[in-house]
Design a protein around this motif. Sequence first.
Motif, mmCIF file in Angstrom:
data_model
loop_
_atom_site.group_PDB
_atom_site.id
_atom_site.type_symbol
_atom_site.label_atom_id
_atom_site.label_comp_id
_atom_site.label_asym_id
_atom_site.label_seq_id
_atom_site.Cartn_x
_atom_site.Cartn_y
_atom_site.Cartn_z
ATOM 1 N N ALA A 116 -8.367 -21.315 16.722
ATOM 2 C CA ALA A 116 -7.371 -20.870 15.746
ATOM 3 C C ALA A 116 -7.698 -19.466 15.245
ATOM 4 C CB ALA A 116 -7.295 -21.849 14.587
ATOM 5 N N ARG A 120 -4.761 -16.374 16.419
ATOM 6 C CA ARG A 120 -3.829 -15.706 15.503
ATOM 7 C C ARG A 120 -3.989 -14.182 15.586
ATOM 8 N NH1 ARG A 120 -1.526 -18.845 11.530
ATOM 9 N NH2 ARG A 120 -1.399 -17.062 10.114
ATOM 10 N N GLU A 125 -1.318 -14.837 21.673
ATOM 11 C CA GLU A 125 -0.292 -15.326 20.758
ATOM 12 C C GLU A 125 1.000 -14.538 20.953
ATOM 13 O OE1 GLU A 125 -0.016 -16.230 15.996
ATOM 14 O OE2 GLU A 125 -0.292 -14.146 16.653
ATOM 15 N N CYS A 149 -0.557 -23.127 15.840
ATOM 16 C CA CYS A 149 -1.229 -22.643 14.634
ATOM 17 C C CYS A 149 -0.286 -21.965 13.643
ATOM 18 C CB CYS A 149 -2.353 -21.664 14.991
ATOM 19 S SG CYS A 149 -3.494 -22.258 16.236
ATOM 20 N N SER A 223 0.500 -29.915 11.175
ATOM 21 C CA SER A 223 1.517 -29.146 11.876
ATOM 22 C C SER A 223 2.499 -30.077 12.534
ATOM 23 C CB SER A 223 0.884 -28.232 12.932
ATOM 24 O OG SER A 223 0.242 -28.987 13.922
ATOM 25 N N GLN A 227 3.862 -28.491 17.988
ATOM 26 C CA GLN A 227 2.746 -27.564 17.839
ATOM 27 C C GLN A 227 1.429 -28.258 18.158
ATOM 28 O OE1 GLN A 227 3.620 -26.635 13.718
ATOM 29 N NE2 GLN A 227 3.784 -24.480 14.243
ATOM 30 N N PHE A 231 -1.166 -27.261 20.976
ATOM 31 C CA PHE A 231 -2.509 -26.888 20.545
ATOM 32 C C PHE A 231 -3.552 -27.678 21.334
ATOM 33 C CE2 PHE A 231 -5.231 -26.299 16.449
ATOM 34 C CZ PHE A 231 -5.980 -25.347 17.108
#
Length: 257
Positions: A116, A120, A125, A149, A223, A227, A231
Motif C-alpha cells: 500500500a 499509492r 497506480e 487502496c 474497502s 478493491q 488487492f
Amino acid sequence: MPNLLKSCQEFFFTDNLYNVLGVSKEATTKEIKKGYHKKSLAFHPDRVSNDSKLIATKKFQVLSQVYSILSDEACRAAYNETGIIDEESVDEERDWEQYWRLLFPKITSKDIQEFAEKYRGSEEEKEDLKNVYLTSEGDMNTVMNTMMCSTFQDEGRYAQILNQLIEDGKVPNYDAFSKESKKKKNLRIKKALSEAKEAEQEAKKLKLDDSEDSLIAAIRQSSRARQAENFLQHLEDKYSDGGSAAKPRKGVRKSKR
C-alpha cells in the motif's frame, strides 16, 4: 467429473484450454501460471458467498485441471498437436485447494502494508488508473470501486491525473468523466463516507492476527469488495511471478501420467 473439454464448455463457454485461462497459445509458463491465478481467485471456494459456492467449486476444479495440463510440458505439447486431452492425465480426486496453496504462498500483514505504501502515487497506480478509466469509459463509480487502496479522498487526485492524461492525448475525454453530474458525484461520496464509517465500526470488533482469513476480513471491511479482490490478487501475483512448480507432498496425489 465429465470430460474436461466438455466441462470447459459448460462452465466457461469454450473448449479451448488457453481461452479458459485467458492466455494465448504462445503464453510462457509464467503467463499460464498468472492466468490460472487470476481466474482461480474469482472462483476459489473460500472467497465466494454460500449461495454460489457449489458452482464456484466446480469452476475452480476445472480451472485447476486445465492448469495441470498446460503446466505439464508433455501434456501441453500433446494438446497443442492434437487438440484433445488424455483424460487419464486428469486426476479427478486431487485436492485442488491444497494444490493451489502449494503454488501460491499466503500473504502477510507486512506485505499488505508495504504494498500500500509503495503503490499509492506510483507509476503502477497511474497505469492501473489509466486502464480502469479506459475500460469503464470514464465512469468514476467504476474507477473508485476498482482502484486498489483507494478511498473517497483519492478522487480529486485521480481526477487530476486523468485530466493530465487527457490533455496529453493519452486517453480520450469521455463524457461520463468530464460531464458527470454533481448529483452522481455527491451520491458516490456520501456512499463512500457511509462505508468508511461502517468499516471503522466493524474494525473495532475484529481481533486480527497474521492469518490469511484475518487479513482478508480486514481488507474487506476497509474497502469495497472489488478493491479487496484486486488487492489480494495483486499481492498474490507477486508471489506467482517467479514461483516454482508445486511439488506434491503428503496428502496431495500426483497426477497420473
